[in-house]
Design a protein around this motif. Sequence first.
Motif, PDB file in Angstrom:
ATOM      1  N   ALA A  79       0.855  -1.198   0.000  1.00 31.80           N
ATOM      2  CA  ALA A  79       0.000   0.000   0.000  1.00 31.80           C
ATOM      3  C   ALA A  79       0.880   1.233   0.000  1.00 31.80           C
ATOM      4  CB  ALA A  79      -0.919   0.009   1.219  1.00 31.80           C
ATOM      5  N   GLU A  80       0.349   2.309  -0.569  1.00 31.77           N
ATOM      6  CA  GLU A  80       1.038   3.612  -0.556  1.00 31.77           C
ATOM      7  C   GLU A  80      -0.019   4.688  -0.450  1.00 31.77           C
ATOM      8  OE1 GLU A  80       4.113   4.950  -3.147  1.00 31.77           O
ATOM      9  OE2 GLU A  80       4.407   2.957  -3.992  1.00 31.77           O
ATOM     10  N   GLY A  81       0.352   5.817   0.064  1.00 32.30           N
ATOM     11  CA  GLY A  81      -0.588   6.928   0.076  1.00 32.30           C
ATOM     12  C   GLY A  81      -0.184   7.984   1.073  1.00 32.30           C
ATOM     13  N   ASP A  82      -1.005   9.033   1.159  1.00 33.64           N
ATOM     14  CA  ASP A  82      -0.753  10.026   2.197  1.00 33.64           C
ATOM     15  C   ASP A  82      -1.136   9.373   3.529  1.00 33.64           C
ATOM     16  OD1 ASP A  82      -3.596  11.008   3.088  1.00 33.64           O
ATOM     17  OD2 ASP A  82      -3.633  10.761   0.906  1.00 33.64           O
ATOM     18  N   PRO A  83      -0.565   9.860   4.646  1.00 28.29           N
ATOM     19  CA  PRO A  83      -0.784   9.171   5.919  1.00 28.29           C
ATOM     20  C   PRO A  83      -2.263   9.020   6.273  1.00 28.29           C
ATOM     21  CG  PRO A  83       0.863  10.886   6.169  1.00 28.29           C
ATOM     22  CD  PRO A  83       0.339  11.001   4.781  1.00 28.29           C
ATOM     23  N   THR A  84      -3.049  10.044   6.033  1.00 29.66           N
ATOM     24  CA  THR A  84      -4.465   9.981   6.424  1.00 29.66           C
ATOM     25  C   THR A  84      -5.152   8.826   5.706  1.00 29.66           C
ATOM     26  OG1 THR A  84      -4.337  12.375   6.515  1.00 29.66           O
ATOM     27  CG2 THR A  84      -6.525  11.413   6.713  1.00 29.66           C
ATOM     28  N   THR A  85      -4.875   8.699   4.415  1.00 27.03           N
ATOM     29  CA  THR A  85      -5.512   7.645   3.634  1.00 27.03           C
ATOM     30  C   THR A  85      -5.007   6.272   4.067  1.00 27.03           C
ATOM     31  OG1 THR A  85      -5.525   9.183   1.779  1.00 27.03           O
ATOM     32  CG2 THR A  85      -6.008   6.886   1.279  1.00 27.03           C
ATOM     33  N   VAL A  86      -3.700   6.151   4.216  1.00 21.33           N
ATOM     34  CA  VAL A  86      -3.139   4.853   4.591  1.00 21.33           C
ATOM     35  C   VAL A  86      -3.608   4.449   5.983  1.00 21.33           C
ATOM     36  CG1 VAL A  86      -0.969   3.664   5.165  1.00 21.33           C
ATOM     37  CG2 VAL A  86      -1.145   4.968   3.059  1.00 21.33           C
ATOM     38  N   MET A  87      -3.712   5.434   6.887  1.00 21.22           N
ATOM     39  CA  MET A  87      -4.129   5.121   8.259  1.00 21.22           C
ATOM     40  C   MET A  87      -5.599   4.706   8.327  1.00 21.22           C
ATOM     41  SD  MET A  87      -1.445   5.586  10.131  1.00 21.22           S
ATOM     42  CE  MET A  87       0.157   6.282   9.803  1.00 21.22           C
ATOM     43  N   LYS A  88      -6.355   4.983   7.272  1.00 25.65           N
ATOM     44  CA  LYS A  88      -7.754   4.552   7.267  1.00 25.65           C
ATOM     45  C   LYS A  88      -7.880   3.117   6.766  1.00 25.65           C
ATOM     46  CE  LYS A  88      -9.961   9.004   6.578  1.00 25.65           C
ATOM     47  NZ  LYS A  88     -10.113   9.953   5.487  1.00 25.65           N
ATOM     48  N   ASN A  89      -6.773   2.595   6.261  1.00 23.65           N
ATOM     49  CA  ASN A  89      -6.761   1.237   5.752  1.00 23.65           C
ATOM     50  C   ASN A  89      -6.950   0.286   6.943  1.00 23.65           C
ATOM     51  OD1 ASN A  89      -5.727  -1.324   5.038  1.00 23.65           O
ATOM     52  ND2 ASN A  89      -4.631  -0.392   3.323  1.00 23.65           N
ATOM     53  N   PRO A  90      -8.042  -0.499   6.968  1.00 23.91           N
ATOM     54  CA  PRO A  90      -8.335  -1.322   8.143  1.00 23.91           C
ATOM     55  C   PRO A  90      -7.195  -2.250   8.526  1.00 23.91           C
ATOM     56  CG  PRO A  90     -10.157  -1.397   6.578  1.00 23.91           C
ATOM     57  CD  PRO A  90      -9.050  -0.643   5.910  1.00 23.91           C
ATOM     58  N   ALA A  91      -6.496  -2.794   7.539  1.00 25.94           N
ATOM     59  CA  ALA A  91      -5.410  -3.728   7.854  1.00 25.94           C
ATOM     60  C   ALA A  91      -4.270  -2.991   8.550  1.00 25.94           C
ATOM     61  CB  ALA A  91      -4.908  -4.390   6.580  1.00 25.94           C
ATOM     62  N   VAL A  92      -3.999  -1.761   8.112  1.00 28.75           N
ATOM     63  CA  VAL A  92      -2.927  -0.970   8.736  1.00 28.75           C
ATOM     64  C   VAL A  92      -3.349  -0.580  10.152  1.00 28.75           C
ATOM     65  CG1 VAL A  92      -1.565   1.150   8.567  1.00 28.75           C
ATOM     66  CG2 VAL A  92      -2.104  -0.145   6.503  1.00 28.75           C
ATOM     67  N   ILE A  93      -4.615  -0.214  10.302  1.00 27.98           N
ATOM     68  CA  ILE A  93      -5.123   0.142  11.632  1.00 27.98           C
ATOM     69  C   ILE A  93      -4.959  -1.039  12.586  1.00 27.98           C
ATOM     70  CG2 ILE A  93      -7.225   0.644  12.971  1.00 27.98           C
ATOM     71  CD1 ILE A  93      -8.148   2.320  10.526  1.00 27.98           C
ATOM     72  N   ASP A  94      -5.387  -2.212  12.149  1.00 23.05           N
ATOM     73  CA  ASP A  94      -5.283  -3.396  12.997  1.00 23.05           C
ATOM     74  C   ASP A  94      -3.844  -3.655  13.396  1.00 23.05           C
ATOM     75  OD1 ASP A  94      -7.902  -3.815  12.907  1.00 23.05           O
ATOM     76  OD2 ASP A  94      -7.868  -5.538  11.537  1.00 23.05           O
ATOM     77  N   ALA A  95      -2.954  -3.530  12.423  1.00 27.45           N
ATOM     78  CA  ALA A  95      -1.566  -3.911  12.663  1.00 27.45           C
ATOM     79  C   ALA A  95      -0.809  -2.897  13.506  1.00 27.45           C
ATOM     80  CB  ALA A  95      -0.848  -4.116  11.333  1.00 27.45           C
ATOM     81  N   TYR A  96      -1.115  -1.605  13.377  1.00 31.91           N
ATOM     82  CA  TYR A  96      -0.238  -0.593  13.970  1.00 31.91           C
ATOM     83  C   TYR A  96      -0.887   0.345  14.963  1.00 31.91           C
ATOM     84  CZ  TYR A  96       2.493  -2.140  10.098  1.00 31.91           C
ATOM     85  OH  TYR A  96       3.162  -2.920   9.226  1.00 31.91           O
ATOM     86  N   LEU A  97      -2.154   0.658  14.740  1.00 39.72           N
ATOM     87  CA  LEU A  97      -2.701   1.747  15.546  1.00 39.72           C
ATOM     88  C   LEU A  97      -3.321   1.268  16.841  1.00 39.72           C
ATOM     89  CD1 LEU A  97      -4.253   3.940  12.738  1.00 39.72           C
ATOM     90  CD2 LEU A  97      -2.048   4.136  13.828  1.00 39.72           C
TER      91      LEU A  97
END
Length: 336
Positions: A264-282
């Motif tokens: 995945a790539e994108g601006d932070p706001t968009t990437v941070m909305k990615n459910p998989a990224v949220i689960d893994a990191y946030l």
Amino acid sequence: MSSESAPATGSAPIARPKTTGLHVGEAVPGVAKVDPIIIADGVHRSFGGVTAVDVEHVEIPRGVITALIGPNGAGKTTLFNLLTGFDKPDHGTWTFDGKSLSGVPAYKVSRMGLVRTFQLTKALGLLTVMENMKLGAKNQRGEKFWAGLIPALWRSQDAAIEDRAMVLLEKFKLDGKADDFAASLSGGQRKLLEMARSLMTEPTLVMLDEPMAGVNPALTQSLLDHILDLKDLGMTVLFVEHDMHMVRHIADWVIVMAEGRIVAEGDPTTVMKNPAVIDAYLGAHQELDLGVVTGRIDVVEADPTTDASASAAANATTLVDQGIAEEQSEEEEDGR
Ligand SMILES: Nc1ncnc2c1ncn2[C@@H]1O[C@H](COP(=O)(O)OP(=O)(O)OP(=O)(O)O)[C@@H](O)[C@H]1O
């Protein structure tokens, strides 16, 4: 590419806006950048049977801060090592500022303006802080045979290097420690020293491996501000970091790796909305806001070159599908 400056108010931190409009077209993995400083193609590295890096295509935007994130073992550090000549790929090519770096050894890469710090601090503990800084300087005449025979030449250069080192140490508030052994510094001070030392070569691109790891909260603001300063000074920054608050606040662009690939790539706001990224990191702390500390603000500006929400949704679906598939295969295995 665009960014706006906001006026400083009172003693509040200077607001430093993010840069947008960095890519061309939809923000999919490997998306072209408007002004890339690094372009890598088909970079592959395996260790035995383990594929550590398998990057089809990636571009790093110039003059901004890019975060490289991903779970443990995703291949981030290996990619750093490959790009900076500390490791060799099985195959693949990449350019830095239009020049091929394939096969170029690390010391030459740093002379060309691409420097990195290390995840495990390499500040040599039994050298002083000043000695560490001097090690970071490039093209030292004393190292060259003929010039080394003429003391006046290398002594005058030594003094100039020391002056430059002291200016940087003052900036990083380490000048009072110049004669202390590096081993006596705190974790955060070592990170500052690493960053200061990397600047001795006057780089165009600084790669930071987990700059916040082991840093006491008291030094967090200082480190973040220094990284933002690098961008303000015209440098490109690429950093690996697990601290998602830092990524959210200082990165202009985020690249996500998993199992060696860019997923995945994108601006932070968009990437941070990615459910998989949220689960893994946030996790549960995603609402914590470090922006108060740094004064970092989001530029609210539509990017005409992409439909960010659509690409985020597509990436999220792929990652979630992958997650579901993995869970299913684990359940099948458990059931056996
Ligand atoms: N020198 C090596 N020898 C064998 N395997 C290695 C070596 N370096 C990396 N690997 C393997 O390559 C994969 C990628 O590792 P890498 O350290 O690049 O990941 P990472 O994303 O930086 O992880 P972390 O966030 O934990 O630092 C892992 O499976 C790791 O075990």
